[in-house]
Design a protein around this motif. Structure first.
Motif, PDB file in Angstrom:
ATOM      1  N   ASN A   1       0.820  -1.204   0.000  1.00 34.35           N
ATOM      2  CA  ASN A   1       0.000   0.000   0.000  1.00 34.35           C
ATOM      3  C   ASN A   1       0.857   1.259   0.000  1.00 34.35           C
ATOM      4  N   ASP A   2       1.898   1.249   0.797  1.00 31.42           N
ATOM      5  CA  ASP A   2       2.809   2.385   0.876  1.00 31.42           C
ATOM      6  C   ASP A   2       3.493   2.626  -0.471  1.00 31.42           C
ATOM      7  N   ALA A   3       3.959   1.555  -1.095  1.00 29.27           N
ATOM      8  CA  ALA A   3       4.654   1.686  -2.379  1.00 29.27           C
ATOM      9  C   ALA A   3       3.731   2.242  -3.459  1.00 29.27           C
ATOM     10  N   ILE A   4       2.503   1.746  -3.510  1.00 31.28           N
ATOM     11  CA  ILE A   4       1.527   2.218  -4.495  1.00 31.28           C
ATOM     12  C   ILE A   4       1.202   3.689  -4.264  1.00 31.28           C
ATOM     13  N   ALA A   5       1.001   4.058  -2.998  1.00 27.73           N
ATOM     14  CA  ALA A   5       0.669   5.450  -2.668  1.00 27.73           C
ATOM     15  C   ALA A   5       1.786   6.400  -3.089  1.00 27.73           C
ATOM     16  N   ARG A   6       3.027   5.984  -2.927  1.00 29.94           N
ATOM     17  CA  ARG A   6       4.147   6.865  -3.270  1.00 29.94           C
ATOM     18  C   ARG A   6       4.299   7.041  -4.780  1.00 29.94           C
ATOM     19  N   VAL A   7       4.030   5.991  -5.529  1.00 26.98           N
ATOM     20  CA  VAL A   7       4.029   6.123  -6.988  1.00 26.98           C
ATOM     21  C   VAL A   7       2.945   7.112  -7.422  1.00 26.98           C
ATOM     22  N   LEU A   8       1.764   6.969  -6.848  1.00 23.67           N
ATOM     23  CA  LEU A   8       0.646   7.838  -7.199  1.00 23.67           C
ATOM     24  C   LEU A   8       0.890   9.273  -6.737  1.00 23.67           C
ATOM     25  N   ALA A   9       1.426   9.452  -5.545  1.00 22.45           N
ATOM     26  CA  ALA A   9       1.669  10.791  -5.014  1.00 22.45           C
ATOM     27  C   ALA A   9       2.608  11.583  -5.911  1.00 22.45           C
ATOM     28  N   GLN A  10       3.647  10.930  -6.401  1.00 26.73           N
ATOM     29  CA  GLN A  10       4.594  11.618  -7.270  1.00 26.73           C
ATOM     30  C   GLN A  10       3.923  12.095  -8.556  1.00 26.73           C
ATOM     31  N   LYS A  11       3.093  11.234  -9.136  1.00 22.66           N
ATOM     32  CA  LYS A  11       2.442  11.597 -10.393  1.00 22.66           C
ATOM     33  C   LYS A  11       1.393  12.680 -10.183  1.00 22.66           C
ATOM     34  N   LEU A  12       0.605  12.575  -9.121  1.00 18.46           N
ATOM     35  CA  LEU A  12      -0.416  13.594  -8.850  1.00 18.46           C
ATOM     36  C   LEU A  12       0.227  14.944  -8.558  1.00 18.46           C
ATOM     37  N   SER A  13       1.350  14.938  -7.864  1.00 21.16           N
ATOM     38  CA  SER A  13       2.057  16.185  -7.576  1.00 21.16           C
ATOM     39  C   SER A  13       2.498  16.869  -8.869  1.00 21.16           C
ATOM     40  N   GLU A  14       2.978  16.070  -9.825  1.00 19.20           N
ATOM     41  CA  GLU A  14       3.369  16.626 -11.129  1.00 19.20           C
ATOM     42  C   GLU A  14       2.162  17.201 -11.861  1.00 19.20           C
ATOM     43  N   GLN A  15       1.057  16.502 -11.811  1.00 19.99           N
ATOM     44  CA  GLN A  15      -0.137  16.934 -12.541  1.00 19.99           C
ATOM     45  C   GLN A  15      -0.764  18.185 -11.918  1.00 19.99           C
ATOM     46  N   TRP A  16      -0.787  18.233 -10.606  1.00 22.97           N
ATOM     47  CA  TRP A  16      -1.442  19.340  -9.910  1.00 22.97           C
ATOM     48  C   TRP A  16      -0.548  20.555  -9.721  1.00 22.97           C
TER      49      TRP A  16
END
Length: 327
Positions: free
Chosen positions: A48-63
């Motif tokens: 769960n932690d690994a998935i969240a960190r992948v997603l967080a990085q991408k969302l940060s770039e998008q937002w």
């Protein structure tokens, strides 16, 4: 006294507000305008932690805004999950949860501190994770069939490590015992990483592990995979059979999803859903998830709500049959 000069100034002020109101509304509605926190109610290093960190990085770039992952472990995921249930429903605190905490814990714990349906607005499913039955290389069994034969030949049960009482790893081990008739001695640890490390070290011969928490050990030959827990073979381990290929009807595909506190404004939920879908569509995200032994699980909020409802029914039966309780 309301003079002509006052009247003129009043009209000018009203006219100015009327002109500015669209821009003011737009500024107020802009989301996100500050840091977004993704709460992971498990320890660092797990799926769960690994998935969240992948997603967080991408969302940060998008937002163009920081998206941070905050681990809030405790009580099998209840502590972090309950904290989001009580958080302000403005879209700035979101839950990235494993199915185990969202749909299994309500049947393991007398009090979780949250209602898995009423306290959350589903945002979107995120990913499916590969889970595997792993063993220390010295164990004299290389397949599920050989493990069953070995377990039945021994007077004492084989030990199996898990990430803790009531965790998905634990329950899958209980499912395996019920499906095969073998006896396993459950050894709970405080997290998947500690359990995997002790299997590598030979202190415990077996464990059920997520691919993110075990893939490095598997690739280095420090753990061997006896079978895949999921209903289908994993792209990362195409030659490894599922347990269900040996034990008919056995299989579980763990999922991870995003939730918001109940009552989050619909227009904010819609924005988050669009951005999550965009992030999961990105090849970069898919490649990173693949290296973890995971795959994107795209779907709508409505689909996630149905998954939660159906899995609550399914796991209530499994937990009841296993007799597992945490408190």
């Amino acid at each position: 006294m309301f003079t002509p000069m006052h009247r003129r100034n009043w009209w000018l002020a009203c006219w100015g507000l009327a002109l500015c109101s669209p821009w003011l509304a737009q500024a107020q509605d802009k989301y996100p305008s500050k840091t977004v926190t993704l709460v992971v109610p498990q320890t660092a290093g797990g799926a769960n932690d690994a998935i969240a960190r992948v997603l967080a990085q991408k969302l940060s770039e998008q937002w163009g805004q920081p998206v941070v992952v905050e681990n809030r472990p405790g009580a099998g995921g209840n502590v972090g999950t309950a904290s989001v249930a009580k958080a302000k429903n403005d879209g700035y605190t979101l839950l990235v949860n494993a199915d185990s905490a969202q749909v299994i814990n309500p049947f393991l714990y007398q009090r979780t501190g949250f209602d898995p349906v009423k306290d959350f607005d589903p945002v979107a499913p995120l990913a499916k994770a590969g889970y595997v039955l792993v063993a220390n290389p010295a164990l004299p069994a290389n397949t599920v069939a050989e493990l069953i034969a070995l377990a039945k030949s021994k007077p004492e049960p084989l030990a199996i490590a898990s990430a803790g009482n009531g965790t998905l790893n634990h329950l899958i081990g209980e499912m395996l015992q019920k499906a095969t008739g073998i006896q396993l001695q459950h050894i709970p640890y405080k997290g998947a990483a500690m359990a995997a490390t002790d299997v590598v070290g030979g202190q415990v011969p077996l464990s059920v592990q997520s691919m993110p928490s075990s893939i490095a050990f598997i690739r280095s030959g420090k753990l061997k995979v006896l079978g895949v827990v999921n209903e289908k073979r994993l792209a990362a381990l195409p030659d490894v059979p599922t347990i269900g290929e040996t034990v008919k009807g056995f299989g579980a595909t763990p999922w991870y999803g995003m939730f918001a506190p109940a009552g989050t404004p619909k227009h904010i939920l819609a924005q988050i859903q669009d951005e999550v879908a965009k992030a999961l569509d990105a090849k970069e995200t898919q490649d990173k998830l693949a290296t973890l032994g995971c795959e994107p699980f795209k779907g709508s909020a409505e689909q996630l709500a149905i998954i939660v409802r159906d899995d609550l029914q399914r796991w209530s039966r499994i937990v009841k049959d296993s007799g597992a309780r945490v408190d």
